[in-house]
Design a protein around this motif. Structure first.
Motif, PDB file in Angstrom:
ATOM      1  N   GLN A   1       0.846  -1.186   0.000  1.00 30.29           N
ATOM      2  CA  GLN A   1       0.000   0.000   0.000  1.00 30.29           C
ATOM      3  C   GLN A   1       0.882   1.237   0.000  1.00 30.29           C
ATOM      4  O   GLN A   1       2.037   1.188   0.397  1.00 30.29           O
ATOM      5  N   GLY A   2       0.290   2.343  -0.441  1.00 32.59           N
ATOM      6  CA  GLY A   2       1.043   3.596  -0.464  1.00 32.59           C
ATOM      7  C   GLY A   2       1.083   4.190  -1.859  1.00 32.59           C
ATOM      8  O   GLY A   2       0.196   3.944  -2.679  1.00 32.59           O
ATOM      9  N   LYS A   3       2.118   4.979  -2.117  1.00 33.78           N
ATOM     10  CA  LYS A   3       2.272   5.573  -3.454  1.00 33.78           C
ATOM     11  C   LYS A   3       2.343   4.460  -4.500  1.00 33.78           C
ATOM     12  O   LYS A   3       3.052   3.466  -4.296  1.00 33.78           O
ATOM     13  N   PRO A   4       1.632   4.601  -5.639  1.00 32.54           N
ATOM     14  CA  PRO A   4       1.644   3.528  -6.632  1.00 32.54           C
ATOM     15  C   PRO A   4       2.909   3.522  -7.488  1.00 32.54           C
ATOM     16  O   PRO A   4       3.357   4.560  -7.977  1.00 32.54           O
ATOM     17  N   VAL A   5       3.472   2.339  -7.642  1.00 34.24           N
ATOM     18  CA  VAL A   5       4.605   2.104  -8.540  1.00 34.24           C
ATOM     19  C   VAL A   5       4.159   1.032  -9.539  1.00 34.24           C
ATOM     20  O   VAL A   5       3.832  -0.086  -9.146  1.00 34.24           O
ATOM     21  N   VAL A   6       4.122   1.387 -10.817  1.00 31.98           N
ATOM     22  CA  VAL A   6       3.713   0.457 -11.871  1.00 31.98           C
ATOM     23  C   VAL A   6       4.959  -0.037 -12.592  1.00 31.98           C
ATOM     24  O   VAL A   6       5.730   0.765 -13.139  1.00 31.98           O
TER      25      VAL A   6
ATOM     26  N   SER B   1       6.746  -3.029   1.099  1.00 24.30           N
ATOM     27  CA  SER B   1       6.676  -2.552   2.484  1.00 24.30           C
ATOM     28  C   SER B   1       6.412  -1.050   2.543  1.00 24.30           C
ATOM     29  O   SER B   1       5.914  -0.542   3.547  1.00 24.30           O
ATOM     30  N   ASP B   2       6.714  -0.337   1.443  1.00 21.28           N
ATOM     31  CA  ASP B   2       6.555   1.121   1.426  1.00 21.28           C
ATOM     32  C   ASP B   2       5.638   1.634   0.323  1.00 21.28           C
ATOM     33  O   ASP B   2       5.219   2.792   0.363  1.00 21.28           O
ATOM     34  N   PHE B   3       5.348   0.784  -0.673  1.00 19.69           N
ATOM     35  CA  PHE B   3       4.609   1.248  -1.844  1.00 19.69           C
ATOM     36  C   PHE B   3       3.536   0.250  -2.262  1.00 19.69           C
ATOM     37  O   PHE B   3       3.597  -0.931  -1.909  1.00 19.69           O
TER      38      PHE B   3
END
Length: 251
Positions: free
Chosen positions: A9-14, A35-37
């Motif tokens: 969860q968090g900022k999305p990284v595709v 763990s962060d995104f």
């Protein structure tokens, strides 16, 4: 329909895979970054578990499909990172979405169009695929993506990549070979983008030559050159590239 998996969860990284690959190639990266995104890994149409209906497709059409898919999944202001073909798709997505994309990373990819030699190679690929099919093609295509000196050492990883590549559809392989051949130069699109931009290049890359990467490095805010690495840095130099990507997405 775009098949995908996501973790965290968090900022999305595709993370967008390359030619003859699927989102599964990013599993180690997704696990490490989750763990962060919120890490989201799609299968491009025609690869993995995402269907494709025809063998004529453009990168612009793929970008539209991905934008619609991201809307459905409520992915906003993503950091987009693409490997090889995935980088070409990411650049088409950047042209389509502009500053709705937060940051862009290219892994062994280029903003330049194919030169004539590369276009002819794509034509030969299409001819070979039509004559011999998916399995024979991917078995010969995948190993040279890795440096010859390390193929014995990386044999299990290469075999895994071949097995994943066998899931590619014939229509997809033909369609993307043509789409890569016909894609336009997007260097200006890249230069005009104001967000963070990363390029990871390998000195032994046979698919995107290091000279090509060096020619465009001024267009990026961060350029990382991996000594002795071929076209598959996320496998060949996993810890190093993961460290670079983590630093990039956190910044």
């Amino acid at each position: 329909m775009i098949h995908f998996f996501e973790k965290g969860q968090g900022k999305p990284v595709v993370l967008i895979h390359g030619f003859c690959e699927s989102g599964n190639m990013w599993i180690p990266f997704a696990e490490a970054l989750s763990s962060d995104f919120r890490v989201i890994c799609p299968d491009l149409p025609g690869f993995g578990d995402s269907p494709i209906e025809r063998d004529r497709i453009t990168l612009e059409e793929v970008a539209v499909q991905l934008e619609e898919w991201m809307d459905e999944q409520k992915v906003q202001n993503p950091i987009v990172i693409g490997h090889s073909l995935g980088g070409y798709v990411a650049l088409a997505l950047l042209e389509l979405m502009g500053n709705k994309i937060k940051a862009l990373g290219l892994f062994h990819s280029t903003a330049f169009a194919d030169d004539e030699e590369k276009k002819e190679m794509r034509n030969r690929t299409v001819t070979f695929l039509k004559k011999n099919g998916v399995e024979k093609f991917v078995t010969s295509f995948v190993p040279p993506l890795f440096p010859e000196a390390r193929r014995e050492e990386l044999a299990p990883e290469i075999q895994n990549a071949i097995e994943d590549a066998k899931r590619s559809s014939l229509e997809g392989l033909i369609g993307y070979s043509r789409a890569m051949r016909d894609r336009k130069d997007r260097l200006e699109v890249l230069k005009n983008f104001s967000g963070p931009k990363l390029l990871i290049a390998g000195t032994e890359d046979g698919a995107v030559k290091i000279e090509v990467s060096r020619k465009q490095k001024e267009a990026f805010t961060q350029y990382v050159e991996l000594e002795g690495v071929g076209h598959m840095g996320m496998i060949e130099a996993k810890e190093k590239t993961l460290e670079v990507v983590r630093s990039f997405v956190i910044s």
